[in-house]
Motif scaffolding. Structure first.
Motif, short mmCIF file in Angstrom:
data_model
loop_
_atom_site.label_atom_id
_atom_site.label_comp_id
_atom_site.label_asym_id
_atom_site.label_seq_id
_atom_site.Cartn_x
_atom_site.Cartn_y
_atom_site.Cartn_z
N VAL A 1 0.85 -1.20 0.00
CA VAL A 1 0.00 0.00 0.00
C VAL A 1 0.89 1.25 0.00
O VAL A 1 0.62 2.23 -0.70
N GLU A 2 1.97 1.19 0.76
CA GLU A 2 2.86 2.36 0.85
C GLU A 2 3.51 2.65 -0.50
O GLU A 2 3.62 3.81 -0.91
N SER A 3 3.98 1.61 -1.19
CA SER A 3 4.67 1.85 -2.47
C SER A 3 3.69 2.36 -3.52
O SER A 3 4.04 3.17 -4.38
N LEU A 4 2.44 1.88 -3.46
CA LEU A 4 1.43 2.41 -4.40
C LEU A 4 1.15 3.88 -4.10
O LEU A 4 1.06 4.71 -5.01
N THR A 5 1.00 4.18 -2.81
CA THR A 5 0.68 5.55 -2.42
C THR A 5 1.80 6.50 -2.86
O THR A 5 1.54 7.64 -3.29
N ALA A 6 3.01 6.02 -2.78
CA ALA A 6 4.16 6.86 -3.16
C ALA A 6 4.12 7.24 -4.65
O ALA A 6 4.77 8.22 -5.06
N LYS A 7 3.37 6.51 -5.46
CA LYS A 7 3.29 6.80 -6.90
C LYS A 7 2.23 7.85 -7.23
O LYS A 7 2.03 8.17 -8.40
N VAL A 8 1.52 8.32 -6.22
CA VAL A 8 0.41 9.26 -6.46
C VAL A 8 0.85 10.66 -6.04
O VAL A 8 1.16 10.89 -4.86
N SER A 9 0.83 11.58 -6.99
CA SER A 9 1.22 12.94 -6.61
C SER A 9 0.02 13.69 -6.03
O SER A 9 0.14 14.44 -5.07
N ARG A 10 -1.15 13.49 -6.63
CA ARG A 10 -2.39 14.04 -6.05
C ARG A 10 -3.53 13.10 -6.41
O ARG A 10 -3.80 12.87 -7.59
N GLY A 11 -4.15 12.56 -5.42
CA GLY A 11 -5.22 11.60 -5.69
C GLY A 11 -5.99 11.26 -4.43
O GLY A 11 -5.97 12.02 -3.45
N LEU A 12 -6.67 10.13 -4.46
CA LEU A 12 -7.54 9.74 -3.36
C LEU A 12 -7.22 8.33 -2.89
O LEU A 12 -6.95 7.44 -3.72
N ILE B 1 -4.51 12.23 -1.16
CA ILE B 1 -3.08 11.88 -1.22
C ILE B 1 -2.37 13.04 -1.91
O ILE B 1 -2.79 13.46 -3.00
N GLU B 2 -1.33 13.53 -1.28
CA GLU B 2 -0.53 14.60 -1.89
C GLU B 2 0.94 14.20 -1.80
O GLU B 2 1.43 13.84 -0.73
N ARG B 3 1.61 14.29 -2.93
CA ARG B 3 3.04 13.97 -3.01
C ARG B 3 3.36 12.65 -2.29
O ARG B 3 4.30 12.54 -1.51
N GLY B 4 2.56 11.65 -2.62
CA GLY B 4 2.86 10.30 -2.13
C GLY B 4 2.50 10.02 -0.69
O GLY B 4 2.87 8.98 -0.15
N GLU B 5 1.70 10.91 -0.07
CA GLU B 5 1.31 10.67 1.32
C GLU B 5 -0.16 11.01 1.54
O GLU B 5 -0.66 11.99 0.97
N ARG B 6 -0.80 10.23 2.37
CA ARG B 6 -2.18 10.56 2.77
C ARG B 6 -2.13 11.76 3.68
O ARG B 6 -1.42 11.73 4.69
N THR B 7 -2.89 12.80 3.32
CA THR B 7 -2.75 14.03 4.11
C THR B 7 -4.00 14.40 4.91
O THR B 7 -3.89 14.89 6.02
N ARG B 8 -5.19 14.19 4.38
CA ARG B 8 -6.39 14.58 5.16
C ARG B 8 -7.65 13.91 4.60
O ARG B 8 -7.63 13.34 3.50
N GLY B 9 -8.71 13.98 5.38
CA GLY B 9 -9.96 13.37 4.97
C GLY B 9 -10.67 14.18 3.90
O GLY B 9 -10.48 15.40 3.78
N VAL B 10 -11.50 13.49 3.12
CA VAL B 10 -12.24 14.11 2.02
C VAL B 10 -13.69 13.67 2.13
O VAL B 10 -13.97 12.50 2.44
N ARG B 11 -14.62 14.59 1.88
CA ARG B 11 -16.04 14.23 1.85
C ARG B 11 -16.30 13.21 0.74
O ARG B 11 -15.63 13.22 -0.29
N ASN B 12 -17.31 12.37 0.95
CA ASN B 12 -17.59 11.31 -0.01
C ASN B 12 -17.91 11.87 -1.39
O ASN B 12 -18.54 12.91 -1.53
N MET B 13 -17.48 11.14 -2.42
CA MET B 13 -17.64 11.59 -3.81
C MET B 13 -18.24 10.47 -4.65
O MET B 13 -18.13 9.29 -4.32
#
Lengths: 459, 499
Positions: free
Chosen positions: A350-361, A391-403
């Protein structure tokens, strides 16, 4: 053999013998089900149920052909089974001929079951475990909701051709939602054959951590986002694919996304999907209700459509052997359906996948996915729930309202850029004590058609 | 050994009442039992599915058994056993008490039950023609004829499915507060779905009179006799083929008129579910979710426009949510949920109503004997505008809009706010006339904003009561039959497309 299973088998055999119906089959399923639901930080619904379902089928053959009927009941006594079979025979006599009926499965030695009996948790230990996990969330200032199930399914199929199968599937599952006073939730779940390996308190801690990390969620606009999908989210998409795509009926009538495309590339190279039969990590019985043994089937191989699943009748009509996928008793529709899907994993964490995301969910699970929008395109819609994070720059940063997402699943899987090695089992909603198995996956550019919504004041 | 199901169905109501009373007496003699209810249910059902010229399945099912719910040491316990023997009832009663006792370790708040008057009486569905006395040959002939009518001279049609379902149920309830009720229900109906595939592989379907089970409700075979299934099938066949060549509804913000059966599902998802008090209180979080309609909003929250009146009505004739008493013995009644656009009330149980200090709305219902009762919808109806237009008048009054028919997909978030529905067919309206057919219509919205945009509801002549038989809730899963009445209605500023 386990004595209750042997008793169920004896009852079915006696019922068939007493019925005097010349051509028939009985599938009997008994579930010793214990279920504890909790919410608002306390145990709210606690049930103990003996459930029995009998499916009796009778065939009547005349010069015109064979007529077939099915009668279901909830009584497994030999006399009741005999009576149910006679009723099925009466109904069969007045139904039209069933074209292509291949007859009931012939006698064949059974594959031995690898699963030993594991007794479900008793009423007291079940309540004690719930009390323990409630304490874990309370200690973090949160309230827990969720469910703890510990059940054992015993199933038998016998017919007048001599086909005989019997099996047991123990099933234990716990899911925990940790809820904060401002409406944020976190989710964790685990499903296993062995209830002793189920650690509800650990799940409560995991759900609590997610809930706390998602505090003060932000609202994001609709658009395309790279997403990390946890196994619970992946499985909800697989459930709908099973429902709309992999069944032989939908394939042959042209409504499936596989129709006319076997052998074609239909999704990404990383996608290999197996109907896992009696796999240890799966939860299906080793046979279906027609007594056909289940063996692993590759439905999608590295993105290529390989095959669909059959029961005996649909298979016979198309010159194909049954794959052991007749509909389970809990299904809404009597059509072949995949029941033990496993999406093979990759090499990531999970960590290596997250590291590949610059901005995402990061998405813990989906809610109310629907795959009927355009099944030919595997177009689905649904919402995120219980743990959606930016997810910002490969790290989970904060919660997001449901989409809300609306996208073609095969197209989205075509943009899969990684799968974890670790797999998790997630219960499905139509298989009795069933589960699908999936890794966490990274998908580029999942299409969200609805941004986050702030609830009205008061929620 | 339990009695056979069909033997159980032969047992008289009085004998079953006596059987239940015996175990009730035992339960109420236990020192810490505050409340107990025993519910016997037997059920026979028949489902017939025809596909093209073949009978795909004829399936009958029967079940009988007892569910027992006990409140002891401040905790609920539920257990169920199949059959109608003294042994089965006693076993369920003892296990329910055992579960309640064990559960006390994980309960903090004592249960408060709203007061009620003990109920005694009988309810029976009015039936003019017993569907179980109608021969299978008659039913099959009708369904086969309809399937053929749908396919006639239409090679694009790959599958024409027709179906008919019937259920007969007896439910007997006794409680420690003196309730004794006997109810007999008969419900069912018929419908069809036609699947067409174009030369380019595109696929379209048409379901009539409504999606899923078709037209279903409480009553006998006279319901099917009143339908012209062959004519309906011909229309479904024609429209499914026409859809193959129709353009797709493009994304945008439009005025939308919803046909009655689609509006019924809209009511189900965006009003019925959020008005369930267990959801609002958080006890259904583990599966179905919560609700945006919180108790603090009662009497003040603007749910929709002033035209919008929504009522939970367990007395609507022919409704799938119609009964004499719910599964706690609370008498059927009418509860305003939304009055002139303002959120007014909930579907509730005695326990949840007790927490609000009000009476139960009488919405506790269980799926068969082996499930504990939950708050379920009854008939949740959108009231017609007494002075409203007919559908054709409403279309004539619409300069630029979309008329959308028959559900295909449904999705809504866990608070019941953010919804999206896909439908089978739409008509573009220009200057008060239907001008062209559109395929794959999808519309989306946020519940209170959507209902605030309702500026016209058709009158009583267009109001129809629909049935939904597969409403899922609870764990283990329960499916419930519920009713929804609606007239077509118009909504301004709706987002469409996005498919």
């Amino acid at each position: 053999m386990d004595e209750p299973l042997a008793e169920l088998q004896r009852s079915v055999r006696e019922g068939i013998a007493r019925s005097s119906v010349a051509s028939c089959e009985v599938f009997a399923q008994h579930v010793d089900r214990g279920f504890a639901r909790f919410s608002r930080g306390e145990l709210e619904q606690h049930i103990a149920i003996d459930e029995c379902k009998i499916m009796a089928r009778a065939a009547v053959t005349t010069a015109e052909g064979t007529r077939l009927a099915t009668v279901l009941s909830t009584d497994a006594s030999p006399d009741a089974i005999a009576r149910t079979l006679r009723q099925a025979e009466r109904v069969a006599r007045v139904t039209p001929v069933c074209d292509g009926w291949p007859g009931f499965a012939q006698a064949k030695p059974a594959l031995s079951s690898r699963h030993s009996t594991i007794e479900p948790l008793g009423v007291g230990p079940r309540a004690d475990r719930v009390a323990a996990l409630l304490g874990e969330t309370r200690a973090r200032g949160l309230l827990a909701a969720g469910a703890l199930e510990s059940s054992v399914q015993r199933a038998v199929i016998e017919n007048t051709e001599g086909r005989s199968r019997a099996g047991i599937t123990p099933f234990a599952s716990c899911k925990v939602f940790a809820l904060s006073s401002d409406g944020v939730s976190g989710f964790a779940q685990r499903t296993t054959r062995d209830v002793e390996t189920l650690d509800g308190a650990a799940l409560a801690r995991e759900a609590s951590e997610k809930c706390l990390a998602g505090a003060d969620p932000m609202v994001l606009e609709a658009g395309e986002y790279d997403v990390i999908l946890e196994p619970s989210a992946v499985v909800e998409l697989l459930e709908w694919l099973a429902f709309t795509t992999f069944g032989a009926r939908e394939f042959h009538d042209g409504s499936s996304a596989f129709a006319g495309k076997l052998g074609d590339k239909i999704t990404g190279d990383r996608i290999t999907l197996v109907e896992a039969g009696d796999a240890p990590e799966g939860f299906a019985l080793g046979f279906d209700r027609e007594g056909v043994d289940r063996e692993p089937l590759v439905l999608i191989a590295q993105g290529r459509a390989e095959r669909v699943v059959y029961d005996r009748l649909v298979g016979a009509r198309h010159g194909v052997e049954s794959t052991g996928n007749s509909a389970p008793l809990a299904a809404f529709d009597d059509a072949p359906i995949a029941q033990a899907l496993t999406l093979l994993g990759g090499e990531e964490t999970v960590e290596s996948l997250t590291a590949k995301v610059s901005r995402g969910l990061h998405i813990s699970r989906f809610h109310y996915v629907n795959g009927f929008l355009e099944p030919r395109r595997t177009l689905m819609t649904g919402l995120t729930r219980d743990g959606t994070f930016l997810i910002e720059r490969g790290e989970r940063t904060r919660g997001v309202r449901n989409m809300r997402f609306t996208d073609s699943v095969f197209e989205a899987f075509g943009r899969c850029e990684g799968l974890t090695r670790a797999l998790s089992a997630v219960p499905t909603w139509w298989s009795e004590s069933g589960a699908f198995v999936a890794p966490t996956m990274l998908i580029r550019g999942l299409r969200f058609t609805g941004g986050g919504v702030e609830p009205p004041k008061g929620v | 050994m339990s009695l056979e199901t069909d033997e159980a169905r032969e047992i008289s109501d009085e004998s079953l009442l006596a059987l239940l009373r015996d175990s009730l007496v035992w339960l109420t003699r236990q020192p810490d039992v505050r409340y107990a209810e025993l519910r016997y249910v037997d059920q026979v059902s028949e489902g017939i599915r025809v596909r093209d010229t073949e009978v795909e399945s004829v399936q009958q099912s029967q079940s009988a058994g007892v569910g027992v719910r006990v409140l002891a040491r401040g905790a609920w316990g539920f257990a169920a056993a199949p059959g109608a023997s003294e042994m089965a009832v006693q076993r369920a009663a003892r296990r329910a008490l055992e579960v309640a006792h064990a559960s006390a370790v994980a309960v903090r708040e004592p249960v408060k039950l709203a007061a009620m008057v003990a109920a005694k009486g009988r309810y029976e569905t009015p039936v003019r023609r017993d569907p179980f006395a109608v021969g299978l040959d008659e039913k099959l002939a009708l369904l086969l004829h309809a399937a053929q009518a749908a396919r006639r001279n239409r090679p694009q049609i790959r599958r024409a499915e027709t179906r008919m379902n019937w259920v007969s149920e007896r439910k007997i309830l006794v409680t420690s507060e003196g309730t004794e009720t006997v109810q007999r229900f008969v419900h069912g109906g018929a419908g069809l779905t036609v699947h067409a595939v174009g030369e380019d592989g595109t696929s379209q379907r048409r379901s009539l009179p409504a999606a899923m089970d078709g037209e279903v409700g409480q009553g006998g075979y006279e319901r099917v006799d009143a339908m012209n299934l062959g004519e309906i099938a011909d229309r479904a066949g024609e429209e499914s083929v026409a859809l193959l060549g129709a353009p797709k509804l493009e994304a945008g913000t439009r005025t939308v008129i919803l046909e009655s059966s689609q509006l019924a599902l809209q009511v189900h998802e965006s009003c019925g579910h959020p008005c369930e008090l267990d959801r609002a209180m958080g006890t259904e979080i583990s599966l179905a979710g919560g609700s945006f309609l919180q108790p603090s909003m009662l009497g003040t929250f603007q749910y929709g426009s002033r035209l919008v009146n929504l009522t939970a009505d367990a007395t609507s004739p022919g409704g799938l949510g119609t009964f004499g008493w719910d599964d706690e013995g609370v008498a059927a009644g009418r509860t305003p949920l939304v009055r002139e656009g303002i959120f007014e009330g909930y579907l509730s149980s005695r326990e949840t109503a007790g927490q609000l200090g009000v009476s139960s709305s009488g919405a506790m219902r269980a799926d068969g004997f082996a499930r504990a009762p939950l708050i379920r919808m009854v008939n949740v109806n959108l009231e017609p505008d007494p002075l409203g237009p007919t559908l054709e008048e409403l279309i004539a009054d619409t300069e630029d809009g979309i008329f959308i028919e028959t559900n295909k997909s449904w999705s809504i978030d866990d608070l019941r706010l953010n919804f999206q529905f896909g439908c089978e067919l739409a008509w573009e309206i220009k200057n008060g006339r239907r001008v062209r057919m559109l395929r794959d219509p999808v519309y989306t919205g946020i519940t209170p904003r959507f209902w605030a945009g309702c500026d016209a509801i058709c009158g009583p002549s267009d109001w129809r009561l629909w049935g939904i038989t597969m409403c899922g809730k609870g764990e283990p899963m329960q499916t419930m039959h519920v009713g929804h009445g609606a007239s077509p209605a118009r909504f301004r500023g709706v987002e469409v497309g996005h498919g």
